[in-house]
Scaffold this active site. Structure first.
Site, PDB file in Angstrom:
ATOM      1  N   ASP A 193     -49.335  19.391 -34.787  1.00 39.85           N
ATOM      2  CA  ASP A 193     -48.162  19.111 -33.949  1.00 39.85           C
ATOM      3  C   ASP A 193     -47.145  18.175 -34.607  1.00 39.85           C
ATOM      4  O   ASP A 193     -46.043  17.990 -34.092  1.00 39.85           O
ATOM      5  CB  ASP A 193     -48.603  18.528 -32.605  1.00 39.85           C
ATOM      6  CG  ASP A 193     -49.131  19.602 -31.672  1.00 39.85           C
ATOM      7  OD1 ASP A 193     -48.727  20.767 -31.828  1.00 39.85           O
ATOM      8  OD2 ASP A 193     -49.938  19.271 -30.783  1.00 39.85           O
TER       9      ASP A 193
ATOM     10  N   LYS B  91     -47.309  20.586 -24.171  1.00 36.49           N
ATOM     11  CA  LYS B  91     -46.272  21.598 -24.410  1.00 36.49           C
ATOM     12  C   LYS B  91     -46.605  22.845 -23.606  1.00 36.49           C
ATOM     13  O   LYS B  91     -47.734  23.019 -23.134  1.00 36.49           O
ATOM     14  CB  LYS B  91     -46.188  21.922 -25.898  1.00 36.49           C
ATOM     15  CG  LYS B  91     -47.522  22.357 -26.522  1.00 36.49           C
ATOM     16  CD  LYS B  91     -47.432  22.444 -28.033  1.00 36.49           C
ATOM     17  CE  LYS B  91     -48.780  22.846 -28.643  1.00 36.49           C
ATOM     18  NZ  LYS B  91     -48.729  22.888 -30.105  1.00 36.49           N
TER      19      LYS B  91
ATOM     20  N   CYS C  77     -50.906  14.539 -34.037  1.00 39.00           N
ATOM     21  CA  CYS C  77     -50.492  14.214 -35.403  1.00 39.00           C
ATOM     22  C   CYS C  77     -51.084  15.147 -36.459  1.00 39.00           C
ATOM     23  O   CYS C  77     -50.943  14.889 -37.652  1.00 39.00           O
ATOM     24  CB  CYS C  77     -50.871  12.770 -35.715  1.00 39.00           C
ATOM     25  SG  CYS C  77     -50.069  11.589 -34.628  1.00 39.00           S
ATOM     26  N   GLY C  78     -51.719  16.222 -36.024  1.00 36.04           N
ATOM     27  CA  GLY C  78     -52.190  17.209 -36.981  1.00 36.04           C
ATOM     28  C   GLY C  78     -51.169  18.312 -37.105  1.00 36.04           C
ATOM     29  O   GLY C  78     -50.094  18.127 -37.677  1.00 36.04           O
TER      30      GLY C  78
ATOM     31  N   LEU D 152     -65.696  13.416 -34.729  1.00 37.03           N
ATOM     32  CA  LEU D 152     -65.417  13.044 -33.345  1.00 37.03           C
ATOM     33  C   LEU D 152     -66.591  13.347 -32.425  1.00 37.03           C
ATOM     34  O   LEU D 152     -66.922  12.565 -31.527  1.00 37.03           O
ATOM     35  CB  LEU D 152     -64.160  13.790 -32.861  1.00 37.03           C
ATOM     36  CG  LEU D 152     -63.831  13.699 -31.371  1.00 37.03           C
ATOM     37  CD1 LEU D 152     -63.474  12.266 -30.983  1.00 37.03           C
ATOM     38  CD2 LEU D 152     -62.666  14.631 -31.026  1.00 37.03           C
TER      39      LEU D 152
END
Length: 205
Positions: free
Chosen positions: A163, A122, A160-161, A59
């Site tokens: 979490d 969150k 999507c890791g 990234l």
């Protein structure tokens, strides 16, 4: 012959229907020849050119003027996953906390030529995000992008890791939130082995 009659006869000779039609046709052809043909398929709205791109790689290898985004908790712990790398690279934990952002909002750091977006999904690091909190934080990020002329964002597969959200649903949310913008989003994924190794290493920190 009276003058009026002579004029009427002359006008009838000069402007018969056939001649008049020919003159109009010639004028239209002259005008149309000056106009460039327009391909309707080439007309695109600047406010409707959103694209979702996928790249396998690091990234942080994306262009240095491209915005970055990822998900964190309200307490700004960033103690696991790719969040650790964001904390190491950009610091700014106290700066983020000072913004007092809540779940469903987006905190922002400015680093050199780019914005770095921290999607608050969150309240605590130990919790899991919801799809709704992710959607709302993306909307908040979009508002900042539009105000500041940001048109390119790179991000991991957010949520999507660790979490555990589903990428199918997350990618759909991205498309729904950004579909009427000129913002392009590039999603980076590490090769599977490298991703697993990075997650395990960061969980040990």
């Amino acid at each position: 012959m009276p003058v009026i009659l002579r004029c009427l006869k002359m006008s009838s000779r000069l402007y018969t229907p056939n001649k008049l039609t020919g003159q109009v046709r010639h004028s239209l052809l002259s005008v149309s020849s000056e106009l460039k043909p327009v391909n309707i398929g080439e007309i695109t709205s600047a406010e409707d050119s959103f694209r979702l791109n996928y790249v396998t790689g690091n990234l942080f290898s994306c262009p240095e003027d491209e915005a970055l985004a990822h998900c964190i908790s309200e307490d700004c712990r960033m103690g696991a996953g790719i969040a650790v790398m964001f904390k190491q690279k950009f610091n700014g934990v106290e700066e983020l906390k000072a913004q007092k952002k809540l779940p469903g909002q987006c905190a922002v750091l400015k680093r050199d030529r780019r914005f770095v977006y921290y999607l608050i999904t969150k309240k605590k690091a130990s919790q899991k995000p919801t799809y709704d909190s992710l959607r709302q934080s993306l909307k908040d990020m979009k508002a900042h992008c539009k105000l500041n002329g940001v048109t390119r964002i790179s991000m991991p597969r957010i949520g999507c890791g660790l979490d555990k959200l589903s990428w199918d649903r997350v990618s759909l949310i991205l498309e729904q939130v950004f579909k009427h913008t000129n913002i392009s989003i590039t999603v980076y994924s590490l090769p599977k082995r490298a991703e697993t190794r990075v997650i395990q290493e960061n969980m040990r920190r």
